[in-house]
Design a protein around this motif. Structure first.
Motif, mmCIF file in Angstrom:
data_model
loop_
_atom_site.group_PDB
_atom_site.id
_atom_site.type_symbol
_atom_site.label_atom_id
_atom_site.label_comp_id
_atom_site.label_asym_id
_atom_site.label_seq_id
_atom_site.Cartn_x
_atom_site.Cartn_y
_atom_site.Cartn_z
ATOM 1 N N GLU A 179 -15.324 -31.158 0.126
ATOM 2 C CA GLU A 179 -15.718 -31.928 -1.057
ATOM 3 C C GLU A 179 -16.304 -31.008 -2.125
ATOM 4 O O GLU A 179 -16.034 -31.170 -3.324
ATOM 5 N N ARG A 180 -17.099 -30.036 -1.677
ATOM 6 C CA ARG A 180 -17.690 -29.086 -2.623
ATOM 7 C C ARG A 180 -16.592 -28.276 -3.314
ATOM 8 O O ARG A 180 -16.653 -28.023 -4.517
ATOM 9 N N HIS A 181 -15.586 -27.875 -2.537
ATOM 10 C CA HIS A 181 -14.475 -27.114 -3.122
ATOM 11 C C HIS A 181 -13.735 -27.928 -4.177
ATOM 12 O O HIS A 181 -13.334 -27.407 -5.216
ATOM 13 N N GLU A 182 -13.549 -29.224 -3.902
ATOM 14 C CA GLU A 182 -12.875 -30.088 -4.866
ATOM 15 C C GLU A 182 -13.666 -30.188 -6.167
ATOM 16 O O GLU A 182 -13.095 -30.167 -7.259
ATOM 17 N N VAL A 183 -14.982 -30.284 -6.039
ATOM 18 C CA VAL A 183 -15.834 -30.370 -7.227
ATOM 19 C C VAL A 183 -15.767 -29.061 -8.017
ATOM 20 O O VAL A 183 -15.682 -29.064 -9.256
ATOM 21 N N ILE A 184 -15.793 -27.938 -7.310
ATOM 22 C CA ILE A 184 -15.711 -26.628 -7.978
ATOM 23 C C ILE A 184 -14.403 -26.506 -8.753
ATOM 24 O O ILE A 184 -14.389 -26.067 -9.918
ATOM 25 N N LEU A 185 -13.300 -26.900 -8.129
ATOM 26 C CA LEU A 185 -11.991 -26.820 -8.790
ATOM 27 C C LEU A 185 -11.909 -27.763 -9.982
ATOM 28 O O LEU A 185 -11.293 -27.433 -11.003
ATOM 29 N N ASP A 186 -12.533 -28.920 -9.857
ATOM 30 C CA ASP A 186 -12.553 -29.859 -10.976
ATOM 31 C C ASP A 186 -13.344 -29.278 -12.148
ATOM 32 O O ASP A 186 -12.924 -29.388 -13.313
ATOM 33 N N MET A 187 -14.470 -28.649 -11.856
ATOM 34 C CA MET A 187 -15.263 -28.003 -12.906
ATOM 35 C C MET A 187 -14.484 -26.863 -13.535
ATOM 36 O O MET A 187 -14.512 -26.667 -14.764
ATOM 37 N N GLN A 190 -14.634 -17.127 -2.400
ATOM 38 C CA GLN A 190 -13.748 -16.256 -1.625
ATOM 39 C C GLN A 190 -12.661 -17.075 -0.930
ATOM 40 O O GLN A 190 -11.478 -16.700 -0.932
ATOM 41 N N SER A 191 -13.059 -18.192 -0.343
ATOM 42 C CA SER A 191 -12.111 -19.054 0.358
ATOM 43 C C SER A 191 -11.084 -19.647 -0.606
ATOM 44 O O SER A 191 -9.882 -19.672 -0.317
ATOM 45 N N LEU A 192 -11.550 -20.088 -1.759
ATOM 46 C CA LEU A 192 -10.651 -20.674 -2.745
ATOM 47 C C LEU A 192 -9.705 -19.632 -3.329
ATOM 48 O O LEU A 192 -8.535 -19.928 -3.603
ATOM 49 N N ILE A 204 -22.161 -19.961 -2.142
ATOM 50 C CA ILE A 204 -21.211 -20.213 -3.238
ATOM 51 C C ILE A 204 -20.157 -19.104 -3.283
ATOM 52 O O ILE A 204 -18.962 -19.370 -3.468
ATOM 53 N N ARG A 205 -20.598 -17.868 -3.090
ATOM 54 C CA ARG A 205 -19.646 -16.747 -3.099
ATOM 55 C C ARG A 205 -18.616 -16.896 -1.983
ATOM 56 O O ARG A 205 -17.439 -16.569 -2.151
ATOM 57 N N LYS A 242 -6.395 -20.635 -5.377
ATOM 58 C CA LYS A 242 -6.889 -21.690 -6.251
ATOM 59 C C LYS A 242 -7.629 -21.161 -7.482
ATOM 60 O O LYS A 242 -7.773 -21.870 -8.473
ATOM 61 N N LEU A 243 -8.129 -19.934 -7.385
ATOM 62 C CA LEU A 243 -8.877 -19.361 -8.498
ATOM 63 C C LEU A 243 -8.870 -17.842 -8.391
ATOM 64 O O LEU A 243 -8.382 -17.278 -7.405
ATOM 65 N N LYS A 244 -9.447 -17.191 -9.408
ATOM 66 C CA LYS A 244 -9.578 -15.733 -9.401
ATOM 67 C C LYS A 244 -11.051 -15.405 -9.597
ATOM 68 O O LYS A 244 -11.660 -15.811 -10.594
ATOM 69 N N ARG A 245 -11.626 -14.697 -8.638
ATOM 70 C CA ARG A 245 -13.044 -14.358 -8.739
ATOM 71 C C ARG A 245 -13.292 -13.292 -9.804
ATOM 72 O O ARG A 245 -12.477 -12.399 -10.014
#
Length: 255
Positions: A5-13, A41-43, A36-37, A48-51
């Motif tokens: 759920e936290r990952h979904e919120v992060i991606l939405d943001m 890393q997992s995403l 958070i890091r 899903k993203l670029k750190r």
């Protein structure tokens, strides 16, 4: 809150803001920055993203979801699509038989055609275009029936494909949602739309691809063709040298 759920919120943001910050996320979720890091890393591992230093940004290529045809796609990036439609209009000559695939650029091109004096036949699976036709038009319109898909904005699927197969045309103009220059693959939003696009190309002597420059950095879910299947790629501005070089290797004309 579960990790998923936290990952979904992060991606939405990330989708709304274009970037996220570790410190801000730590405060938002009331967890440590190290946690958070690990999330980022997992995403990133899942594409899903670029750190970045202190946070993360969207990946260069995005995966596009289905969206309503009228409300969003016709009006999004309209200036680029209008320029592409003008270029396509120049390719259409009197007595041509053309097929307009479901796309927001096809919608704009159709508006130009009905206001022109080009004596052509237009085949399309976009019933929406019927509202544009005037009694004084030089063009003949043939509409493909079948199951209407509100998200696509036209008729797609087996019934539409069966009707399409009965026709032959000189030129077709095909929309897409993503272009991958690494392998030349072209993508659509759903499977029925992708199969219908392929059927349109099969009955056409020449195929032209509508390619707004932003589409070189995004993907849809379903492959339907390859750049080598097209005579020309129509985009609004001259691409950079890297993109031109990639297009050349597929033997497709840049318009």
């Amino acid at each position: 809150m579960f990790i998923e759920e936290r990952h979904e919120v992060i991606l939405d943001m990330l989708n709304k803001e274009g970037k996220v910050n570790v410190k801000d996320l730590s405060k938002t979720f009331n967890i440590s920055e190290s946690m958070i890091r690990k999330d980022l890393q997992s995403l990133e591992k899942n594409g899903k993203l670029k750190r970045t230093y202190g946070g993360a940004i969207q990946v260069e290529r995005t995966l596009v979801d289905e969206e309503d045809f009228i409300i969003t796609r016709v009006h999004r990036n309209r200036e680029a699509k209008t320029e592409i439609a003008y270029k396509a209009l120049d390719l259409i000559q009197d007595d041509d038989i053309i097929f307009l695939d479901i796309s927001s650029t096809s919608y704009l091109l159709a508006k130009m055609l009905v206001n022109s004096n080009k004596n052509i036949t237009v085949i399309t699976n976009m019933p929406l275009l019927a509202s544009m036709i005037k009694s004084t038009n030089e063009q003949k319109f043939i509409f493909i029936g079948g199951d209407y898909n509100t998200l696509a904005g036209g008729n797609i699927g087996s019934q539409a494909i069966e009707q399409i197969s009965k026709y032959r045309c000189g030129k077709c103009f095909i929309g897409c949602i993503g272009i991958n220059l690494d392998d030349g693959s072209l993508t659509a939003l759903n499977s029925e739309d992708s199969h219908t696009k392929k059927a349109i190309m099969d009955i056409s002597k020449e195929s032209y691809l509508f390619a707004p420059s932003m589409y070189f950095k995004q993907d849809g879910l379903f492959n339907f063709a390859n750049l080598i299947d097209f005579k020309g790629v129509i985009t609004e501005v001259k691409p950079d040298d890297k993109t031109i070089s990639a297009l050349n290797q597929y033997g497709v004309e840049l318009i």
